[in-house]
Design a protein around this motif. Structure first.
Motif, PDB file in Angstrom:
ATOM      1  N   GLU A 109      16.292  38.670  36.312  1.00 64.89           N
ATOM      2  CA  GLU A 109      16.804  39.520  37.380  1.00 64.89           C
ATOM      3  C   GLU A 109      15.675  40.330  37.997  1.00 64.89           C
ATOM      4  N   ASP A 110      15.945  40.858  39.164  1.00 63.57           N
ATOM      5  CA  ASP A 110      14.966  41.676  39.871  1.00 63.57           C
ATOM      6  C   ASP A 110      15.092  43.131  39.407  1.00 63.57           C
ATOM      7  N   THR A 111      14.923  43.332  38.094  1.00 62.22           N
ATOM      8  CA  THR A 111      14.995  44.664  37.502  1.00 62.22           C
ATOM      9  C   THR A 111      13.738  44.886  36.655  1.00 62.22           C
ATOM     10  N   HIS A 112      13.560  46.092  36.197  1.00 65.21           N
ATOM     11  CA  HIS A 112      12.382  46.432  35.393  1.00 65.21           C
ATOM     12  C   HIS A 112      12.614  46.279  33.894  1.00 65.21           C
ATOM     13  N   ASP A 113      13.716  45.631  33.482  1.00 62.46           N
ATOM     14  CA  ASP A 113      13.992  45.536  32.045  1.00 62.46           C
ATOM     15  C   ASP A 113      13.281  44.378  31.353  1.00 62.46           C
ATOM     16  N   GLY A 114      12.715  43.438  32.108  1.00 59.47           N
ATOM     17  CA  GLY A 114      11.946  42.354  31.511  1.00 59.47           C
ATOM     18  C   GLY A 114      12.761  41.299  30.785  1.00 59.47           C
ATOM     19  N   VAL A 115      14.046  41.225  31.063  1.00 59.26           N
ATOM     20  CA  VAL A 115      14.927  40.301  30.344  1.00 59.26           C
ATOM     21  C   VAL A 115      14.960  38.934  31.031  1.00 59.26           C
ATOM     22  N   VAL A 116      14.958  37.887  30.214  1.00 63.21           N
ATOM     23  CA  VAL A 116      15.086  36.506  30.674  1.00 63.21           C
ATOM     24  C   VAL A 116      16.384  35.954  30.089  1.00 63.21           C
ATOM     25  N   HIS A 117      17.213  35.340  30.932  1.00 66.49           N
ATOM     26  CA  HIS A 117      18.520  34.815  30.517  1.00 66.49           C
ATOM     27  C   HIS A 117      18.448  33.292  30.434  1.00 66.49           C
ATOM     28  N   VAL A 118      19.048  32.723  29.392  1.00 60.21           N
ATOM     29  CA  VAL A 118      19.099  31.270  29.212  1.00 60.21           C
ATOM     30  C   VAL A 118      20.547  30.833  29.401  1.00 60.21           C
ATOM     31  N   TRP A 119      20.788  30.046  30.447  1.00 60.76           N
ATOM     32  CA  TRP A 119      22.131  29.630  30.859  1.00 60.76           C
ATOM     33  C   TRP A 119      22.351  28.167  30.505  1.00 60.76           C
ATOM     34  N   ASP A 120      23.348  27.876  29.684  1.00 61.23           N
ATOM     35  CA  ASP A 120      23.760  26.515  29.355  1.00 61.23           C
ATOM     36  C   ASP A 120      24.616  26.022  30.521  1.00 61.23           C
ATOM     37  N   LEU A 121      24.097  25.093  31.296  1.00 58.97           N
ATOM     38  CA  LEU A 121      24.801  24.646  32.503  1.00 58.97           C
ATOM     39  C   LEU A 121      26.040  23.823  32.187  1.00 58.97           C
ATOM     40  N   ASP A 122      26.022  23.092  31.089  1.00 55.56           N
ATOM     41  CA  ASP A 122      27.186  22.271  30.743  1.00 55.56           C
ATOM     42  C   ASP A 122      28.346  23.127  30.238  1.00 55.56           C
ATOM     43  N   ALA A 123      28.047  24.133  29.432  1.00 57.28           N
ATOM     44  CA  ALA A 123      29.087  25.023  28.895  1.00 57.28           C
ATOM     45  C   ALA A 123      29.376  26.195  29.842  1.00 57.28           C
ATOM     46  N   ASN A 124      28.531  26.379  30.858  1.00 57.30           N
ATOM     47  CA  ASN A 124      28.643  27.468  31.830  1.00 57.30           C
ATOM     48  C   ASN A 124      28.707  28.844  31.155  1.00 57.30           C
ATOM     49  N   CYS A 125      27.715  29.081  30.295  1.00 60.92           N
ATOM     50  CA  CYS A 125      27.627  30.391  29.640  1.00 60.92           C
ATOM     51  C   CYS A 125      26.167  30.714  29.335  1.00 60.92           C
ATOM     52  N   VAL A 126      25.891  31.986  29.188  1.00 56.41           N
ATOM     53  CA  VAL A 126      24.556  32.404  28.785  1.00 56.41           C
ATOM     54  C   VAL A 126      24.442  32.197  27.280  1.00 56.41           C
ATOM     55  N   LYS A 127      23.487  31.366  26.866  1.00 54.24           N
ATOM     56  CA  LYS A 127      23.289  31.087  25.440  1.00 54.24           C
ATOM     57  C   LYS A 127      22.665  32.279  24.742  1.00 54.24           C
ATOM     58  N   HIS A 128      21.659  32.858  25.354  1.00 52.47           N
ATOM     59  CA  HIS A 128      21.027  34.044  24.798  1.00 52.47           C
ATOM     60  C   HIS A 128      20.116  34.680  25.842  1.00 52.47           C
ATOM     61  N   VAL A 129      19.650  35.867  25.521  1.00 47.01           N
ATOM     62  CA  VAL A 129      18.687  36.551  26.377  1.00 47.01           C
ATOM     63  C   VAL A 129      17.404  36.750  25.594  1.00 47.01           C
ATOM     64  N   ILE A 130      16.303  36.710  26.311  1.00 45.59           N
ATOM     65  CA  ILE A 130      14.989  36.906  25.714  1.00 45.59           C
ATOM     66  C   ILE A 130      14.494  38.267  26.183  1.00 45.59           C
ATOM     67  N   ARG A 131      14.275  39.160  25.244  1.00 39.45           N
ATOM     68  CA  ARG A 131      13.855  40.528  25.543  1.00 39.45           C
ATOM     69  C   ARG A 131      12.439  40.751  25.025  1.00 39.45           C
ATOM     70  N   GLU A 132      11.469  40.160  25.689  1.00 40.21           N
ATOM     71  CA  GLU A 132      10.084  40.267  25.242  1.00 40.21           C
ATOM     72  C   GLU A 132       9.219  41.108  26.178  1.00 40.21           C
ATOM     73  N   HIS A 133       9.422  40.991  27.477  1.00 35.17           N
ATOM     74  CA  HIS A 133       8.622  41.758  28.435  1.00 35.17           C
ATOM     75  C   HIS A 133       9.112  43.205  28.492  1.00 35.17           C
ATOM     76  N   THR A 134       8.212  44.090  28.889  1.00 33.93           N
ATOM     77  CA  THR A 134       8.570  45.507  29.012  1.00 33.93           C
ATOM     78  C   THR A 134       8.731  45.939  30.466  1.00 33.93           C
ATOM     79  N   ASP A 135       8.587  45.001  31.398  1.00 34.35           N
ATOM     80  CA  ASP A 135       8.755  45.307  32.818  1.00 34.35           C
ATOM     81  C   ASP A 135       9.205  44.046  33.543  1.00 34.35           C
ATOM     82  N   ARG A 136       9.363  44.132  34.835  1.00 33.48           N
ATOM     83  CA  ARG A 136       9.902  43.065  35.693  1.00 33.48           C
ATOM     84  C   ARG A 136       9.193  41.723  35.470  1.00 33.48           C
TER      85      ARG A 136
END
Length: 132
Positions: free
Chosen positions: A52-79
């Motif tokens: 997202e275009d935010t400063h939280d540094g989060v990356v989302h992993v979306w399973d396209l077949d199941a149409n759900c977010v599998k998990h989020v990656i919280r490694e970065h400290t900024d955008r």
């Protein structure tokens, strides 16, 4: 590919079928709260990764077949500014305003490497085509 993903100001990610008459929307994900900064899809088309275009540094992993977010990656400290997926779909590589490049396992979200030599925002990434 026959599908395309779009991210709108309506805070929805949508997947469209380009080969079907009228290009219908196959699915939508009402998940994010601000604009999408970067989005990539695995070579086999099964998973999308977005930030997202935010400063939280989060990356989302979306399973396209199941149409759900599998998990989020919280490694970065900024955008997060850019994302890449390795050709074998095992890793996502991201760069950020936090002046780092991070390599994470796509399946688990576990960070396997942090590249820290930049002194300011990292804007771009590119994988070499030689596979090394």
């Amino acid at each position: 590919g026959r599908r395309v993903l779009s991210a709108g100001a309506d805070q929805k990610l949508r997947m469209w079928d380009l080969q079907a008459p009228g290009c219908p929307c196959l699915s939508k994900l009402d998940y994010y709260t601000s604009g999408v900064r970067s989005m990539v899809v695995t070579p086999d088309g099964s998973t999308a990764v977005f930030s997202e275009d935010t400063h939280d540094g989060v990356v989302h992993v979306w399973d396209l077949d199941a149409n759900c977010v599998k998990h989020v990656i919280r490694e970065h400290t900024d955008r997060v500014t850019r994302l890449l997926i390795t050709p074998d779909s095992r890793h996502v590589v991201s760069c950020s305003w936090d002046a780092t490049v991070r390599v994470c396992e796509l399946a688990s979200g576990r960070c396997t490497a942090v590249l820290r030599k930049h002194k300011r925002i990292v804007w771009g990434l590119q994988l070499t085509k030689d596979g090394r």
